[in-house]
Design an enzyme around this catalytic site. Sequence first.
Site, PDB file in Angstrom:
ATOM      1  N   GLN A 110     -47.881  40.248 -24.958  1.00 22.70           N
ATOM      2  CA  GLN A 110     -46.866  39.741 -25.891  1.00 22.70           C
ATOM      3  C   GLN A 110     -47.105  40.197 -27.331  1.00 22.70           C
ATOM      4  OE1 GLN A 110     -49.653  38.372 -25.259  1.00 22.70           O
ATOM      5  NE2 GLN A 110     -49.907  36.284 -25.969  1.00 22.70           N
ATOM      6  N   SER A 118     -45.159  29.603 -25.841  1.00 21.95           N
ATOM      7  CA  SER A 118     -44.658  30.332 -27.023  1.00 21.95           C
ATOM      8  C   SER A 118     -45.343  29.897 -28.307  1.00 21.95           C
ATOM      9  CB  SER A 118     -43.142  30.128 -27.174  1.00 21.95           C
ATOM     10  OG  SER A 118     -42.478  30.540 -26.022  1.00 21.95           O
ATOM     11  N   GLU A 147     -39.663  32.960 -24.285  1.00 21.93           N
ATOM     12  CA  GLU A 147     -39.411  32.227 -23.046  1.00 21.93           C
ATOM     13  C   GLU A 147     -37.942  31.858 -22.907  1.00 21.93           C
ATOM     14  OE1 GLU A 147     -42.431  29.590 -21.545  1.00 21.93           O
ATOM     15  OE2 GLU A 147     -43.446  29.631 -23.475  1.00 21.93           O
TER      16      GLU A 147
END
Lengths: 747, 153
Positions: free
Chosen positions: A484, A524, A701
């Site tokens: 990520q 997140s 997400e």
Amino acid sequence: MTVVERRPLTQVGHSAPRKDAKEKLRGEAEFVGDVVVPRMLHGKVLRSPLAHARVVSVDAREAEAMAGVVCVLTASDLVDLDGYWGHAIKDRPIVARDRVRFAGEPVAAVAAENEAAAEAAADVIRVEYEELPLAATLDEALTAGAPLLHEGPVRPGLFHGLGTLPPRDGNVCYRYRIDRGEPESVFSRADLVVEGEYTFPAVYQYAMETHTVVADYDGDRITVWSTCQHPFLVRAELADLYGVPLSNVRIIVPYLGGGFGSKSYTKMEPLTVALARKARRPVRIQNRVDESMVTTRRHGMRCRMRTAMTSEGNLIAREVDCWFDTGAYADNGPRVTATGGDAAPGPYRWHAYRVDARCVYTNTAPAGSYRAFGAAHLQWIGESQIDELARRAGLDPLAVRRDNLCRPGEEVRGGGKPLDADLVGDVEKVAAAVGWNEPKPPNVGRGVSVGLLAAGAHPVSTAVVRMEADGRVAVLVGTTEVGQGPRTAFAQIAAEELGVPLDQVTVHGADTRFTPYDRSTGASRSTTIAGLAVQRAAKEVREQLERIAGGDALEVATYPDLFRKHFGLAGGELIGRGEVAPFGSGSYAEGPVFWEVCVGAAEVEVEPETGVVRVRKTATAADVGRAINPQLVRRQDEGATMQGLGNALFEEMIFEDGQLLNDTLLEYRVPSFEDLPDQMSCVIVENEDGPGPFGAKGCGEGALAAVPAAVVNALADAGIPMYELPLTPERVWRRIQTLEEEGKWPR
Amino acid sequence: MTVEVRLNGELVRDDVEPQHLLLDYLREDRGLTGAKRSCDTQVCGTCTVLVDGAPVSACCTLVADVDGREVLTIEGFAELPEFERFEQAFVDHAALQCGFCTAGMLLTTKSLLDERRLSSAEEIRQGLAGNLCRCTGYHAIVEAVAELAGVEA
């Protein structure tokens, strides 16, 4: 209240190239499967072929005598330990003791000089089972008199974070309820009510790197290289399980080959450590895909929902009952259930609602976290009911949302964080991106969807920033690089605060011996919470530089001079420390840290003769407060969009009597290049309304909840309302036949 | 049995078991860990290497089958002058995230480009369909490969 800095930004807000790109492109990046430790053995797990059985006996004598085999671990080797683990509920043995509860449950493990020897030995371990009655589906598990998977008191794990866990009720291991107002009386005065029953499939996260662990147990010291997203939580569970101090457990996490939640919390570590303990040598266990599929998955779910609206288009009440299939062990099921419960009402100005979400044990592989859990389960259902109401009232679904969505600052859940996003603005942007008002060809439909995901998990992160005498900076933080991009984002944040070029900043990987505590990499939360810790640590270094400069303006070129001034030589080091601790109690009830926005739109085309649904366009809103790295934000949304399309259109784990039937990538299809929509847009929204650094909040997400919901709504807009995912051609075709019989197709 | 392979440009000889997989040979015997193991069924493409210029799944190929042939892994590709162009395109488009599929993606792209089989976005999607990626959603990779192929994404 977040104070947003107004000085011009030089690093933050720019699409800096990924710090890890070159290593990864050249095949140099190290993953756990690449780690080789001296004297390392290879482990192979013997898994139960039965979904529910008593283990009568395990005979490993022949296996132990085989060439290359060092030892075989069975439950009898673990009698000195309590032996049960689970971060939410301690319900899981390291290897099955007297009973197996799912097909695939570890019963024994072999350590050998090579993998082939380990595998051959596992094949000759003789296990005698006595089959027990099955509760392999939600129906079977919830029937009166169903076989119970677990008995005795519920033992809370170290990190459930859900207050007091209630006692089990049959096979229901956790229940989350929200009551607001009096739904019954509001429903009784509604003009329009939609209700239905819905089914959401179990799906596999398929991180391409399977769960892999190398463990060493040396005296009372445990060293583990693991594909885990949350090394500090794994450390605590291993310390608890093996009765050693926290500081004696070291977890090292190199690059991770994807996670998406499948590597959250503890997975294969307890078993690998147990095998290493018995072998007295380091051992590696590397799951194959079929093994990772039964290590964790997304919860299948059943839901009954009804929603009420006035004829003017005011949404007034909703009732939701849902049942999450958590498999044989709780894993993260309680949290998934609570997050699903939070997502169920949707962010509207209800007069009343009631949510009752249950987490249910069944004799199937355990279910845990997967990107956007809870929201992905519920959003498509709630949002499809709102579209159905809009259709019946003859209203534009977008207008219904505009009129009913909560506004910033309004209550989302009683006692919890108020809304911190502009949802109306977000949904209008994505609708425009798919051409909401443009004419539609035949068999084409458009849909939008709006939802929220309780994000951030528990807000505890710490970071250390070290500046060397040459002005180079090292950031130490326990966040894991799953793909990520935190190493890039953190480097940008530190470089911004210190004024140094990005290439002078290095962000190291997680190693619990050296990197400071970070609660977890998930929900997140990393840019928002760990990023804030990094920012604070960098600021502390900057403050030290300012003190040393004594009023002179700071310039990067003179940093080495400041070191000489302070330390009296061309050496020394400045160390900054950053901490984020809970705002308030940090309890789930007072959360979340922020509401992650799940807003998307889609345009689909259906082929009525075959039931094939083709997604032409998608759009998602990355409402991130402030994009630290816009390109990485966009890439997160694109990845989540594609996973959402898989979840919506074809991904489904098929269990029969507790046996997983499609346990290879040949039979379990994930999206490929050929499933790309013609247009995939991501609208970045920056209202600086997040609690993170520079007004940032997390992303990555939301699209996985928003996209399936938008696709379902688009298909309904084309005339085919669906109540079950995935939207396989067969399912859609059958639905068309039913609609035809009811005189509703063609429209 | 003895095999002779031109591995990343260098001629190597090894004694191997007849059933030894190319992926295990590269990773364990040769320390070339850029090719990754994932699906074991020739679906995902993380173990892709080029054999005589064509992409194969090393997880389902025997070392014996590459006897006398040329094998190029990501480590070898990264040494070639043309690699820089590939690297730059993937960096510019952030066409990677976790990096697990990346080596296979690059090698497949190289093979398709060498054979001039990437003349449209459609051909990119078809040509790369044997390489899965779970992180990027493919969009970024199509952009990077389109730039390399000189076509519209």
